[in-house]
Design a protein around this motif. Structure first.
Motif, PDB file in Angstrom:
ATOM      1  N   GLN A 140      17.905 -36.747  27.970  1.00 19.86           N
ATOM      2  CA  GLN A 140      16.503 -36.271  28.412  1.00 19.86           C
ATOM      3  C   GLN A 140      15.307 -37.182  27.365  1.00 19.86           C
ATOM      4  O   GLN A 140      15.901 -37.540  26.155  1.00 19.86           O
ATOM      5  N   VAL A 141      14.110 -37.211  27.920  1.00 24.12           N
ATOM      6  CA  VAL A 141      13.065 -37.880  27.436  1.00 24.12           C
ATOM      7  C   VAL A 141      12.060 -36.963  27.136  1.00 24.12           C
ATOM      8  O   VAL A 141      11.626 -36.304  28.047  1.00 24.12           O
ATOM      9  N   GLN A 142      11.389 -36.707  26.015  1.00 28.08           N
ATOM     10  CA  GLN A 142      10.341 -36.023  25.693  1.00 28.08           C
ATOM     11  C   GLN A 142       9.099 -37.002  25.482  1.00 28.08           C
ATOM     12  O   GLN A 142       9.171 -37.863  24.556  1.00 28.08           O
ATOM     13  N   LEU A 143       7.796 -36.686  26.143  1.00 25.05           N
ATOM     14  CA  LEU A 143       6.783 -37.479  25.786  1.00 25.05           C
ATOM     15  C   LEU A 143       5.630 -36.551  25.147  1.00 25.05           C
ATOM     16  O   LEU A 143       5.278 -35.646  26.141  1.00 25.05           O
ATOM     17  N   VAL A 144       5.028 -37.164  24.253  1.00 21.83           N
ATOM     18  CA  VAL A 144       4.051 -36.349  23.646  1.00 21.83           C
ATOM     19  C   VAL A 144       2.639 -37.122  23.529  1.00 21.83           C
ATOM     20  O   VAL A 144       2.506 -37.949  22.698  1.00 21.83           O
ATOM     21  N   GLU A 145       1.535 -36.551  24.067  1.00 20.45           N
ATOM     22  CA  GLU A 145       0.289 -37.477  24.197  1.00 20.45           C
ATOM     23  C   GLU A 145      -0.493 -36.906  22.969  1.00 20.45           C
ATOM     24  O   GLU A 145      -0.324 -35.875  22.761  1.00 20.45           O
ATOM     25  N   SER A 146      -1.400 -37.769  22.464  1.00 16.08           N
ATOM     26  CA  SER A 146      -2.225 -37.357  21.337  1.00 16.08           C
ATOM     27  C   SER A 146      -3.530 -38.305  21.553  1.00 16.08           C
ATOM     28  O   SER A 146      -3.474 -39.581  22.075  1.00 16.08           O
ATOM     29  N   GLY A 147      -4.672 -37.781  20.874  1.00 17.16           N
ATOM     30  CA  GLY A 147      -5.855 -38.771  20.675  1.00 17.16           C
ATOM     31  C   GLY A 147      -6.917 -38.343  21.786  1.00 17.16           C
ATOM     32  O   GLY A 147      -7.955 -38.963  21.639  1.00 17.16           O
ATOM     33  N   GLY A 148      -6.695 -37.468  22.568  1.00 14.50           N
ATOM     34  CA  GLY A 148      -8.027 -36.935  23.313  1.00 14.50           C
ATOM     35  C   GLY A 148      -8.981 -36.494  22.684  1.00 14.50           C
ATOM     36  O   GLY A 148      -8.773 -36.007  21.535  1.00 14.50           O
ATOM     37  N   GLY A 149     -10.095 -36.006  23.344  1.00 13.02           N
ATOM     38  CA  GLY A 149     -11.167 -35.300  22.822  1.00 13.02           C
ATOM     39  C   GLY A 149     -12.476 -35.440  23.410  1.00 13.02           C
ATOM     40  O   GLY A 149     -12.477 -35.860  24.612  1.00 13.02           O
ATOM     41  N   LEU A 150     -13.641 -35.096  22.867  1.00 13.07           N
ATOM     42  CA  LEU A 150     -14.785 -35.281  23.509  1.00 13.07           C
ATOM     43  C   LEU A 150     -15.721 -36.524  22.782  1.00 13.07           C
ATOM     44  O   LEU A 150     -15.653 -36.746  21.716  1.00 13.07           O
ATOM     45  N   VAL A 151     -16.162 -37.373  23.705  1.00 11.92           N
ATOM     46  CA  VAL A 151     -16.721 -38.467  23.143  1.00 11.92           C
ATOM     47  C   VAL A 151     -17.984 -38.919  24.301  1.00 11.92           C
ATOM     48  O   VAL A 151     -18.086 -38.408  25.401  1.00 11.92           O
ATOM     49  N   GLN A 152     -18.915 -39.648  23.582  1.00 10.30           N
ATOM     50  CA  GLN A 152     -20.081 -39.957  24.473  1.00 10.30           C
ATOM     51  C   GLN A 152     -20.030 -40.943  25.406  1.00 10.30           C
ATOM     52  O   GLN A 152     -19.379 -41.817  25.078  1.00 10.30           O
ATOM     53  N   PRO A 153     -20.732 -41.008  26.200  1.00  9.90           N
ATOM     54  CA  PRO A 153     -20.890 -42.284  27.114  1.00  9.90           C
ATOM     55  C   PRO A 153     -21.353 -43.311  26.543  1.00  9.90           C
ATOM     56  O   PRO A 153     -21.756 -43.471  25.589  1.00  9.90           O
ATOM     57  N   GLY A 154     -20.369 -44.498  26.582  1.00 10.51           N
ATOM     58  CA  GLY A 154     -20.413 -45.605  25.983  1.00 10.51           C
ATOM     59  C   GLY A 154     -19.320 -45.688  24.843  1.00 10.51           C
ATOM     60  O   GLY A 154     -19.044 -46.797  24.291  1.00 10.51           O
ATOM     61  N   GLY A 155     -18.705 -44.528  24.636  1.00 11.24           N
ATOM     62  CA  GLY A 155     -17.824 -44.579  23.357  1.00 11.24           C
ATOM     63  C   GLY A 155     -16.433 -45.172  23.921  1.00 11.24           C
ATOM     64  O   GLY A 155     -16.105 -45.395  24.848  1.00 11.24           O
ATOM     65  N   SER A 156     -15.722 -44.782  22.683  1.00 10.59           N
ATOM     66  CA  SER A 156     -14.116 -45.202  22.903  1.00 10.59           C
ATOM     67  C   SER A 156     -13.100 -44.176  22.398  1.00 10.59           C
ATOM     68  O   SER A 156     -13.479 -43.205  21.501  1.00 10.59           O
ATOM     69  N   LEU A 157     -11.836 -44.352  22.757  1.00 14.90           N
ATOM     70  CA  LEU A 157     -10.853 -43.561  22.368  1.00 14.90           C
ATOM     71  C   LEU A 157      -9.489 -44.184  22.484  1.00 14.90           C
ATOM     72  O   LEU A 157      -9.632 -45.064  23.408  1.00 14.90           O
ATOM     73  N   ARG A 158      -8.677 -43.778  21.715  1.00 17.25           N
ATOM     74  CA  ARG A 158      -7.545 -44.432  22.025  1.00 17.25           C
ATOM     75  C   ARG A 158      -6.215 -43.513  22.029  1.00 17.25           C
ATOM     76  O   ARG A 158      -6.282 -42.394  21.125  1.00 17.25           O
ATOM     77  N   LEU A 159      -5.629 -43.245  23.025  1.00 19.50           N
ATOM     78  CA  LEU A 159      -4.569 -42.361  23.429  1.00 19.50           C
ATOM     79  C   LEU A 159      -3.264 -43.226  22.877  1.00 19.50           C
ATOM     80  O   LEU A 159      -2.930 -44.012  22.852  1.00 19.50           O
ATOM     81  N   SER A 160      -2.560 -42.126  22.493  1.00 20.38           N
ATOM     82  CA  SER A 160      -0.976 -42.608  22.136  1.00 20.38           C
ATOM     83  C   SER A 160       0.173 -41.653  22.747  1.00 20.38           C
ATOM     84  O   SER A 160      -0.446 -40.214  23.017  1.00 20.38           O
ATOM     85  N   CYS A 161       1.154 -41.893  23.212  1.00 23.80           N
ATOM     86  CA  CYS A 161       2.320 -41.253  23.538  1.00 23.80           C
ATOM     87  C   CYS A 161       3.435 -41.738  22.996  1.00 23.80           C
ATOM     88  O   CYS A 161       3.865 -42.775  23.023  1.00 23.80           O
ATOM     89  N   ALA A 162       4.042 -40.433  22.230  1.00 29.58           N
ATOM     90  CA  ALA A 162       5.343 -40.960  21.454  1.00 29.58           C
ATOM     91  C   ALA A 162       6.647 -40.081  22.307  1.00 29.58           C
ATOM     92  O   ALA A 162       6.435 -39.160  22.658  1.00 29.58           O
TER      93      ALA A 162
END
Length: 122
Positions: free
Chosen positions: A1-23
């Motif tokens: 089996q494979v497990q996937l875990v996301e991280s990096g989400g959150g609250l950001v203002q319009p025009g901003g940036s975020l980087r999501l990761s999935c291990a």
């Protein structure tokens, strides 16, 4: 089996940036294509981006030019760099992985993470 875990989400203002990761962990040799999907409240899940085993990328029309999908096979991790974020990008972002070499529809993915919330608001 494979497990996937996301991280990096959150609250950001319009025009901003975020980087999501999935291990990924478990039977990672089974993974070929990977992707990101999102679901906003009251809406259907939609494709954000996919990356095939050969590195070929594909993006949903609403994120083209703003989001970039990538993967580090040595770390069994995929990423989603999100720039110029808009309120309509708000939703739960899901990581997905497939045994096939490329996958462009959600039914083609075999494994899913639990999701990470992204909220774009001032």
């Amino acid at each position: 089996q494979v497990q996937l875990v996301e991280s990096g989400g959150g609250l950001v203002q319009p025009g901003g940036s975020l980087r999501l990761s999935c291990a990924a962990s478990g039977t990672v040799f089974a993974i070929n294509a990977m992707g990101w999907y999102r679901q906003a409240p009251g809406k259907q899940r939609e494709l954000v981006a996919t990356i095939a085993s050969n590195g070929t990328t594909n993006y949903g029309d609403s994120v083209k030019g703003r989001f970039t999908i990538s993967r580090d096979n040595a770390k069994n991790t995929e990423y989603l760099q999100m720039n110029s974020l808009k309120p309509e990008d708000t939703g739960v972002y899901y990581c997905a992985a497939a045994r096939r070499y490329s996958a462009y529809r959600d039914e083609e993915y075999d494994y899913w993470g639990h999701g990470t919330q992204v909220t774009v608001s001032s």
